[in-house]
Design a protein around this motif. Structure first.
Motif, PDB file in Angstrom:
ATOM      1  N   ASN A   1       0.890  -0.972   0.201  1.00 39.88           N
ATOM      2  CA  ASN A   1      -0.140   0.021   0.050  1.00 39.88           C
ATOM      3  C   ASN A   1       0.794   1.159  -0.101  1.00 39.88           C
ATOM      4  O   ASN A   1       0.870   1.770   1.098  1.00 39.88           O
ATOM      5  CB  ASN A   1      -0.849   0.061   1.076  1.00 39.88           C
ATOM      6  CG  ASN A   1      -1.930   1.111   1.134  1.00 39.88           C
ATOM      7  OD1 ASN A   1      -2.105   1.588   0.087  1.00 39.88           O
ATOM      8  ND2 ASN A   1      -2.260   1.561   2.444  1.00 39.88           N
ATOM      9  N   PRO A   2       1.441   1.663  -1.134  1.00 36.94           N
ATOM     10  CA  PRO A   2       2.357   2.660  -1.377  1.00 36.94           C
ATOM     11  C   PRO A   2       1.661   4.283  -0.920  1.00 36.94           C
ATOM     12  O   PRO A   2       0.464   3.999  -1.416  1.00 36.94           O
ATOM     13  CB  PRO A   2       3.007   2.562  -2.696  1.00 36.94           C
ATOM     14  CG  PRO A   2       2.166   1.852  -3.376  1.00 36.94           C
ATOM     15  CD  PRO A   2       1.473   0.856  -2.335  1.00 36.94           C
TER      16      PRO A   2
ATOM     17  N   CYS B   1       2.634   5.813 -12.571  1.00 36.62           N
ATOM     18  CA  CYS B   1       3.665   5.997 -11.514  1.00 36.62           C
ATOM     19  C   CYS B   1       3.481   4.855 -10.430  1.00 36.62           C
ATOM     20  O   CYS B   1       4.482   4.240  -9.885  1.00 36.62           O
ATOM     21  CB  CYS B   1       4.018   7.398 -11.137  1.00 36.62           C
ATOM     22  SG  CYS B   1       5.168   7.747 -10.016  1.00 36.62           S
ATOM     23  N   LEU B   2       2.208   4.923  -9.999  1.00 37.69           N
ATOM     24  CA  LEU B   2       1.805   3.917  -8.835  1.00 37.69           C
ATOM     25  C   LEU B   2       2.032   2.435  -9.478  1.00 37.69           C
ATOM     26  O   LEU B   2       2.516   1.603  -8.700  1.00 37.69           O
ATOM     27  CB  LEU B   2       0.328   4.060  -8.399  1.00 37.69           C
ATOM     28  CG  LEU B   2      -0.504   3.062  -7.605  1.00 37.69           C
ATOM     29  CD1 LEU B   2       0.295   2.898  -6.465  1.00 37.69           C
ATOM     30  CD2 LEU B   2      -1.902   3.400  -7.648  1.00 37.69           C
ATOM     31  N   ALA B   3       1.624   2.397 -10.534  1.00 41.45           N
ATOM     32  CA  ALA B   3       2.002   1.015 -11.106  1.00 41.45           C
ATOM     33  C   ALA B   3       3.260   0.543 -11.235  1.00 41.45           C
ATOM     34  O   ALA B   3       3.969  -0.594 -10.919  1.00 41.45           O
ATOM     35  CB  ALA B   3       1.391   0.716 -12.572  1.00 41.45           C
ATOM     36  N   ALA B   4       4.207   1.435 -11.564  1.00 42.13           N
ATOM     37  CA  ALA B   4       5.783   1.188 -11.603  1.00 42.13           C
ATOM     38  C   ALA B   4       6.277   1.181  -9.964  1.00 42.13           C
ATOM     39  O   ALA B   4       7.095   0.257  -9.790  1.00 42.13           O
ATOM     40  CB  ALA B   4       6.290   2.505 -12.079  1.00 42.13           C
ATOM     41  N   CYS B   5       5.695   1.663  -9.050  1.00 45.30           N
ATOM     42  CA  CYS B   5       6.019   1.413  -7.573  1.00 45.30           C
ATOM     43  C   CYS B   5       5.842   0.100  -7.251  1.00 45.30           C
ATOM     44  O   CYS B   5       6.343  -0.620  -6.751  1.00 45.30           O
ATOM     45  CB  CYS B   5       5.195   2.666  -7.049  1.00 45.30           C
ATOM     46  SG  CYS B   5       5.663   2.352  -4.997  1.00 45.30           S
TER      47      CYS B   5
ATOM     48  N   LYS C   1       8.650   9.676  -9.324  1.00 42.75           N
ATOM     49  CA  LYS C   1       9.871   9.305  -8.391  1.00 42.75           C
ATOM     50  C   LYS C   1       9.436   8.343  -7.781  1.00 42.75           C
ATOM     51  O   LYS C   1       8.149   8.404  -7.121  1.00 42.75           O
ATOM     52  CB  LYS C   1      10.502  10.251  -7.732  1.00 42.75           C
ATOM     53  CG  LYS C   1      11.156  11.435  -8.641  1.00 42.75           C
ATOM     54  CD  LYS C   1      11.526  12.722  -7.906  1.00 42.75           C
ATOM     55  CE  LYS C   1      12.055  13.968  -8.613  1.00 42.75           C
ATOM     56  NZ  LYS C   1      12.749  14.829  -7.979  1.00 42.75           N
ATOM     57  N   LEU C   2      10.056   7.148  -7.267  1.00 44.65           N
ATOM     58  CA  LEU C   2       9.811   6.137  -6.529  1.00 44.65           C
ATOM     59  C   LEU C   2      10.742   6.061  -5.154  1.00 44.65           C
ATOM     60  O   LEU C   2      11.958   6.469  -5.620  1.00 44.65           O
ATOM     61  CB  LEU C   2       9.945   4.863  -7.193  1.00 44.65           C
ATOM     62  CG  LEU C   2       9.309   4.539  -8.455  1.00 44.65           C
ATOM     63  CD1 LEU C   2       9.408   3.122  -8.838  1.00 44.65           C
ATOM     64  CD2 LEU C   2       7.734   5.021  -8.376  1.00 44.65           C
ATOM     65  N   PHE C   3      10.163   5.747  -4.169  1.00 43.45           N
ATOM     66  CA  PHE C   3      10.958   5.793  -2.851  1.00 43.45           C
ATOM     67  C   PHE C   3      10.918   4.550  -2.037  1.00 43.45           C
ATOM     68  O   PHE C   3      10.065   3.893  -2.120  1.00 43.45           O
ATOM     69  CB  PHE C   3      10.544   7.008  -1.950  1.00 43.45           C
ATOM     70  CG  PHE C   3      10.544   8.485  -2.610  1.00 43.45           C
ATOM     71  CD1 PHE C   3      11.620   9.105  -2.413  1.00 43.45           C
ATOM     72  CD2 PHE C   3       9.688   9.117  -3.254  1.00 43.45           C
ATOM     73  CE1 PHE C   3      11.712  10.364  -3.148  1.00 43.45           C
ATOM     74  CE2 PHE C   3       9.524  10.140  -3.929  1.00 43.45           C
ATOM     75  CZ  PHE C   3      10.813  10.867  -3.971  1.00 43.45           C
TER      76      PHE C   3
END
Length: 353
Positions: A152-153, A176-180, A197-199
């Motif tokens: 659950n990012p 972007c959510l899918a990439a995360c 941007k992913l963290f």
């Protein structure tokens, strides 16, 4: 006839006045209850949106969106996009409105006590007798942000503003959510100005010591130099490179650079006598003066089992073979009958006896 004509003129004038006054009277609603009276059909209701800021990103990504409602309803986060201004949307329980022009939209996860996900000061104002008097989006305040997980990012920069672990090339927030979710280390993401941007989890200097079987994603205590910097594209590949290096127990992937770390050589520190009589009694004698003994290394390498460290006393290396990585340096040590220790730093392999 005259009375009928007058009434017609007055009615027409009233309609023109109302139409003219509408745009002038309308003001942006930012973090307060909407004020419309006629039901409106939503443009869409994106799922998985946990903050007003994330809902705003969805609205800004839709050319037809002019406003949105956000809040916690029956334990479920709601983000509803509209093609009309907030002033035309009727109030709905626990939902607050924002027009597309609002700025400083909070990234606060809503709760039962703060269903609108407002900043602290906004939430206090919104609990008054008039919901429309909740503070605008420009009000300052602090909200506690929940920590995301891979399952659950969160759509926010994690506490401490860490560097992103990846910046995939995508076109919108959903991608972007899918990439995360496709990156096993990702727990948070942002999509701003067309950049995703992913963290990952924030790392700290003091944490469990990694092993080769279970390396840690952190710089080991003491901030040692990396034993290798393989060229890889992401955190998962960096982890794979660590597992492929027999000396690696920790790794990091920051700003596109993968760094692998080996065990930090530990030297036993000599115990110092306590100063004063309180530690050893008032009659304690002072420790003898003279040079301190040489620290004893915890591990002594052998040719059969060389260690990846500079031996005690920092002797001059017996050889510096030209190799490309730590594994090849270890092989060179095993191929030299006098070698009991080795290091590979800054691309240079050094063998010691």
């Amino acid at each position: 006839m005259h009375c009928s004509f007058s009434n017609t003129v007055l009615a027409a004038f009233s309609i023109i006045s109302i139409a003219s006054a509408g745009p002038i009277a309308a003001r942006d609603i930012c973090g307060a209850a909407p004020t419309g009276t006629v039901a409106q059909t939503p443009l869409s209701q994106p799922a998985g949106i946990t903050t007003a800021a994330a809902c705003a990103a969805q609205c800004k990504g839709n050319p037809a969106c002019l406003s949105f409602l956000f809040g916690l309803v029956d334990g479920v986060d709601k983000c509803i996009l509209y093609s009309v201004p907030s002033a035309s949307v009727p109030p709905q329980t626990n939902l607050v409105a924002y027009d597309i022009a609002c700025t400083s939209i909070p990234s606060v996860v809503p709760t039962a006590a703060n269903p609108g996900g407002l900043r602290t000061r906004q939430a206090t104002g919104a609990q008054g007798s008039n919901p429309a008097q909740g503070a605008s989006g420009t009000t300052t305040g602090s909200g506690t942000q929940t920590v995301g997980t891979h399952a659950n990012p969160v759509n926010a920069i994690p506490a401490g503003s860490p560097s992103p672990i990846a910046e995939p090339v995508v076109d919108n927030l959903s991608a972007c959510l899918a990439a995360c979710k496709g990156n096993p280390a990702c727990i948070a993401y942002t999509f701003e100005s067309g950049v995703c941007k992913l963290f990952g989890p924030a790392t700290t200097r003091r944490q469990a010591v990694g092993t080769h079987a279970n390396p840690t994603n952190a710089v080991p205590a003491g901030s040692p130099n990396p034993i290798a910097e393989p060229v890889v594209d992401n955190l998962s590949a960096c982890l794979a490179a660590c597992k492929g290096n027999p000396s690696c127990i920790a790794y990091t992937f920051e700003s596109g650079v993968c760094k692998l770390f080996g065990p930090t050589p530990v030297r036993r520190r000599q115990q110092q006598g306590a100063a004063g009589g309180s530690a050893r009694g008032q009659g304690a004698h002072s420790p003898p003066t003279g040079p301190s003994p040489t620290p004893t290394p915890t591990n002594q390498g052998t040719h059969a089992n060389p260690i990846n460290a500079v031996p005690a006393g920092s002797p001059t290396p017996i050889a510096t073979p030209a190799v490309d990585d730590l594994t090849a340096c270890l092989d060179a040590c095993k191929g030299n009958p006098a070698c009991i220790a080795y290091v590979f730093e800054s691309g240079v392999c050094k063998l010691y006896d």
